[in-house]
Design a protein around this motif. Structure first.
Motif, PDB file in Angstrom:
ATOM      1  N   LYS A  20      -9.295 -13.664  -4.383  1.00 14.99           N
ATOM      2  CA  LYS A  20      -9.485 -12.249  -4.045  1.00 14.99           C
ATOM      3  C   LYS A  20      -9.032 -12.037  -2.613  1.00 14.99           C
ATOM      4  CE  LYS A  20     -12.872  -8.544  -4.422  1.00 14.99           C
ATOM      5  NZ  LYS A  20     -14.265  -8.207  -4.769  1.00 14.99           N
ATOM      6  N   ARG A  58      -7.804  -9.379   0.785  1.00  9.83           N
ATOM      7  CA  ARG A  58      -7.858  -8.089   1.483  1.00  9.83           C
ATOM      8  C   ARG A  58      -6.483  -7.899   2.115  1.00  9.83           C
ATOM      9  NH1 ARG A  58     -10.398  -3.174   2.164  1.00  9.83           N
ATOM     10  NH2 ARG A  58      -9.960  -2.369   4.233  1.00  9.83           N
ATOM     11  N   THR A 113      -4.183  -5.411   4.277  1.00 11.15           N
ATOM     12  CA  THR A 113      -4.268  -4.271   5.191  1.00 11.15           C
ATOM     13  C   THR A 113      -2.866  -3.895   5.645  1.00 11.15           C
ATOM     14  OG1 THR A 113      -6.426  -5.044   5.986  1.00 11.15           O
ATOM     15  CG2 THR A 113      -5.272  -3.400   7.339  1.00 11.15           C
ATOM     16  N   GLU A 172      -3.384   3.946   4.094  1.00  8.35           N
ATOM     17  CA  GLU A 172      -4.625   3.721   3.350  1.00  8.35           C
ATOM     18  C   GLU A 172      -4.390   3.572   1.851  1.00  8.35           C
ATOM     19  OE1 GLU A 172      -7.604   6.576   4.276  1.00  8.35           O
ATOM     20  OE2 GLU A 172      -7.485   6.222   6.434  1.00  8.35           O
ATOM     21  N   ALA A 173      -3.285   4.110   1.349  1.00  9.82           N
ATOM     22  CA  ALA A 173      -3.011   4.034  -0.090  1.00  9.82           C
ATOM     23  C   ALA A 173      -2.792   2.598  -0.555  1.00  9.82           C
ATOM     24  CB  ALA A 173      -1.786   4.882  -0.430  1.00  9.82           C
ATOM     25  N   ILE A 174      -2.362   1.731   0.348  1.00 11.28           N
ATOM     26  CA  ILE A 174      -2.115   0.338  -0.023  1.00 11.28           C
ATOM     27  C   ILE A 174      -3.233  -0.580   0.442  1.00 11.28           C
ATOM     28  CG2 ILE A 174      -0.511  -1.611   0.238  1.00 11.28           C
ATOM     29  CD1 ILE A 174       1.728   0.394   0.588  1.00 11.28           C
ATOM     30  N   THR A 175      -3.831  -0.265   1.568  1.00  9.06           N
ATOM     31  CA  THR A 175      -4.902  -1.101   2.110  1.00  9.06           C
ATOM     32  C   THR A 175      -6.058  -1.184   1.121  1.00  9.06           C
ATOM     33  OG1 THR A 175      -4.321  -0.581   4.389  1.00  9.06           O
ATOM     34  CG2 THR A 175      -6.572  -1.317   3.985  1.00  9.06           C
ATOM     35  N   GLY A 176      -6.495  -2.414   0.833  1.00 13.22           N
ATOM     36  CA  GLY A 176      -7.616  -2.583  -0.085  1.00 13.22           C
ATOM     37  C   GLY A 176      -7.776  -4.021  -0.539  1.00 13.22           C
ATOM     38  N   GLU A 177      -8.636  -4.214  -1.550  1.00 11.09           N
ATOM     39  CA  GLU A 177      -8.914  -5.532  -2.095  1.00 11.09           C
ATOM     40  C   GLU A 177      -8.121  -5.741  -3.382  1.00 11.09           C
ATOM     41  OE1 GLU A 177     -13.127  -6.031  -2.529  1.00 11.09           O
ATOM     42  OE2 GLU A 177     -13.515  -5.675  -0.392  1.00 11.09           O
ATOM     43  N   TYR A 178      -7.559  -6.930  -3.522  1.00 13.62           N
ATOM     44  CA  TYR A 178      -6.721  -7.265  -4.659  1.00 13.62           C
ATOM     45  C   TYR A 178      -7.108  -8.644  -5.182  1.00 13.62           C
ATOM     46  CZ  TYR A 178      -3.709  -3.536  -2.836  1.00 13.62           C
ATOM     47  OH  TYR A 178      -3.216  -2.349  -2.388  1.00 13.62           O
ATOM     48  N   THR A 179      -6.941  -8.845  -6.483  1.00  7.82           N
ATOM     49  CA  THR A 179      -7.157 -10.158  -7.084  1.00  7.82           C
ATOM     50  C   THR A 179      -5.840 -10.636  -7.680  1.00  7.82           C
ATOM     51  OG1 THR A 179      -9.466  -9.636  -7.593  1.00  7.82           O
ATOM     52  CG2 THR A 179      -8.475 -11.476  -8.784  1.00  7.82           C
TER      53      THR A 179
END
Length: 197
Positions: free
Chosen positions: A53, A55, A57, A62-69
């Motif tokens: 998992k 993060r 940035t 903000e549309a791309i910044t986030g948490e991904y698995t």
């Protein structure tokens, strides 16, 4: 009285000027001041894999910044870019790949960081009290992994274990006073065999 206050201020300024370099050196040497290495075990460079998992940035986006698995296929679905290959890459290599995809087309001079929020689990089976899947922690040793699984059963062969890293064949790891420390990696499978009398 004003002369005494002036002397006191001068003394305080001298004390602070003398102490500042020592405090800065101490802070620079402290573990909290050093950046975390891109590693999972004993300084080895960590390679991403399915189940990790992340993060991601992208500064000011903000549309791309986030948490991904990372998917079972080894990819991360990034908005605007689609599937980006992550398996086998370091966090810096993944950041570079995302930067290359975004640069000039969607974002001007993108600044990107990628950090691992949680690693894929490791597995332990055989002669341990609680076999199964466990959350990985950096610098986890083989002995600590056995402890995480509740320790050995009374039938366990305590002087060796079978370790299979992702994409590799199973190998026998022997324990003993002169044995080197074996580190577990995310996704590893450990098997503790049964001893024979």
């Amino acid at each position: 009285m004003p002369r005494s206050i002036g002397k006191l201020r001068l003394v305080m300024a001298l004390v602070l000027a003398t102490a500042a370099p020592a405090l800065q050196a101490r802070d620079a040497a402290s573990p909290a001041a050093r950046p975390e290495p891109d590693a999972a075990a004993n300084g080895e460079v960590y390679r991403l894999g399915p189940g990790d998992k992340l993060r991601i940035t992208v500064f000011n986006v903000e549309a791309i910044t986030g948490e991904y698995t990372i998917s079972s296929g080894g990819q991360v679905a990034v908005p605007l870019l689609g599937a980006v290959r992550a398996e086998g890459a370091t966090t810096q290599q993944l950041a570079d790949a995302i930067r290359t995809g975004l640069d000039g087309t969607y974002v001007k001079d993108p600044r990107i960081t990628v950090e691992v929020l949680s690693y894929r689990p490791f597995y332990i089976l055989g002669e341990v009290n609680q076999p199964g899947e466990f959350a990985y922690k950096p610098n986890l040793t083989l002995e600590q992994a056995v402890a995480t699984a509740g320790g050995y059963t009374y039938r366990a062969a305590r002087k060796k274990a079978y370790l299979r890293r992702a994409g590799e064949d199973e190998q026998v790891v022997r324990f003993g006073r002169e044995s080197r420390v074996i580190y577990v990696h995310p996704g590893d499978t450990i098997r503790i065999g049964e001893r024979y009398l």
